[in-house]
Enzyme design. Sequence first.
Site, PDB file in Angstrom:
ATOM      1  N   CYS A   1      13.420  -3.696 -14.894  1.00 47.72           N
ATOM      2  CA  CYS A   1      13.582  -2.266 -14.634  1.00 47.72           C
ATOM      3  C   CYS A   1      15.045  -1.957 -14.316  1.00 47.72           C
ATOM      4  O   CYS A   1      15.867  -2.847 -14.109  1.00 47.72           O
ATOM      5  CB  CYS A   1      12.666  -1.833 -13.489  1.00 47.72           C
ATOM      6  SG  CYS A   1      13.261  -2.278 -11.848  1.00 47.72           S
TER       7      CYS A   1
ATOM      8  N   TYR B   1       3.489   2.381  -1.872  1.00 45.53           N
ATOM      9  CA  TYR B   1       3.985   1.900  -3.166  1.00 45.53           C
ATOM     10  C   TYR B   1       5.500   1.691  -3.239  1.00 45.53           C
ATOM     11  O   TYR B   1       5.979   0.745  -3.842  1.00 45.53           O
ATOM     12  CB  TYR B   1       3.579   2.866  -4.286  1.00 45.53           C
ATOM     13  CG  TYR B   1       2.113   2.913  -4.606  1.00 45.53           C
ATOM     14  CD1 TYR B   1       1.183   2.088  -3.960  1.00 45.53           C
ATOM     15  CD2 TYR B   1       1.636   3.798  -5.559  1.00 45.53           C
ATOM     16  CE1 TYR B   1      -0.166   2.165  -4.262  1.00 45.53           C
ATOM     17  CE2 TYR B   1       0.282   3.881  -5.870  1.00 45.53           C
ATOM     18  CZ  TYR B   1      -0.613   3.059  -5.216  1.00 45.53           C
ATOM     19  OH  TYR B   1      -1.944   3.130  -5.514  1.00 45.53           O
TER      20      TYR B   1
ATOM     21  N   ALA C   1       0.835  -1.201   0.000  1.00 43.92           N
ATOM     22  CA  ALA C   1       0.000   0.000   0.000  1.00 43.92           C
ATOM     23  C   ALA C   1       0.872   1.254   0.000  1.00 43.92           C
ATOM     24  O   ALA C   1       0.490   2.279  -0.559  1.00 43.92           O
ATOM     25  CB  ALA C   1      -0.927  -0.008   1.218  1.00 43.92           C
TER      26      ALA C   1
ATOM     27  N   CYS D   1      16.466  -3.474 -11.037  1.00 46.69           N
ATOM     28  CA  CYS D   1      16.753  -4.906 -11.139  1.00 46.69           C
ATOM     29  C   CYS D   1      17.991  -5.159 -11.986  1.00 46.69           C
ATOM     30  O   CYS D   1      18.771  -6.067 -11.704  1.00 46.69           O
ATOM     31  CB  CYS D   1      15.552  -5.650 -11.703  1.00 46.69           C
ATOM     32  SG  CYS D   1      14.207  -5.774 -10.502  1.00 46.69           S
TER      33      CYS D   1
ATOM     34  N   GLU E   1      12.153 -10.007 -10.053  1.00 45.39           N
ATOM     35  CA  GLU E   1      13.556 -10.361 -10.298  1.00 45.39           C
ATOM     36  C   GLU E   1      14.366 -10.284  -9.005  1.00 45.39           C
ATOM     37  O   GLU E   1      15.150 -11.183  -8.683  1.00 45.39           O
ATOM     38  CB  GLU E   1      14.181  -9.413 -11.327  1.00 45.39           C
ATOM     39  CG  GLU E   1      13.519  -9.426 -12.680  1.00 45.39           C
ATOM     40  CD  GLU E   1      12.437  -8.352 -12.816  1.00 45.39           C
ATOM     41  OE1 GLU E   1      11.568  -8.254 -11.913  1.00 45.39           O
ATOM     42  OE2 GLU E   1      12.469  -7.619 -13.815  1.00 45.39           O
TER      43      GLU E   1
HETATM   44 ZN    ZN Z   1      12.619  -4.361 -11.240  1.00 48.76          ZN
END
Ligand code: ZN
Length: 142
Positions: free
Chosen positions: A98, A60, A58, A101, A67
């Site tokens: 992203c 965020y 919640a 990651c 990953e």
């Molecule tokens: Zn990521």
Amino acid sequence: MMTENYRLEFTQEIQDKLTTAALEAQANAYSPYSNFPVGAAVMTQEGSIFTGCNVENASYGLTVCAERNAIAASVAAGHLNIFAIAVVTSAPFVARPCGACRQVICEFSSEDRPATIVSVASNGDAVVQTINDLLPDRFNLL
Ligand SMILES: [Zn+2]
């Protein structure tokens, strides 16, 4: 140059195995906020497989990608060298890892033995790249 520990060769069989494992993890994704479930499966240089899914919150910013959760499971089991990682999403296009990651993958994949990254769309379309393709000129502290 290959080192003596570099035994695995990336094959279609490995790609299929990792994709299947990532799909299984995706089924457990906790993504009520984005409705963007993601599954990931890491194969270590030793051939072991660890999976992860995205876990949202919640608040965020606390969300952790699939990953990174798969990599954390691998590290917790004592496996520090990623051979390959498959990432599956429910997007109709190929969505790659992203930036955060990519940097974490670099931590466990050297530039001379770059991890293979398989990004898979919901229709099965897949793109195979290496982490060097996805994050050239990586940041290194050591
Ligand atoms: Zn990521």
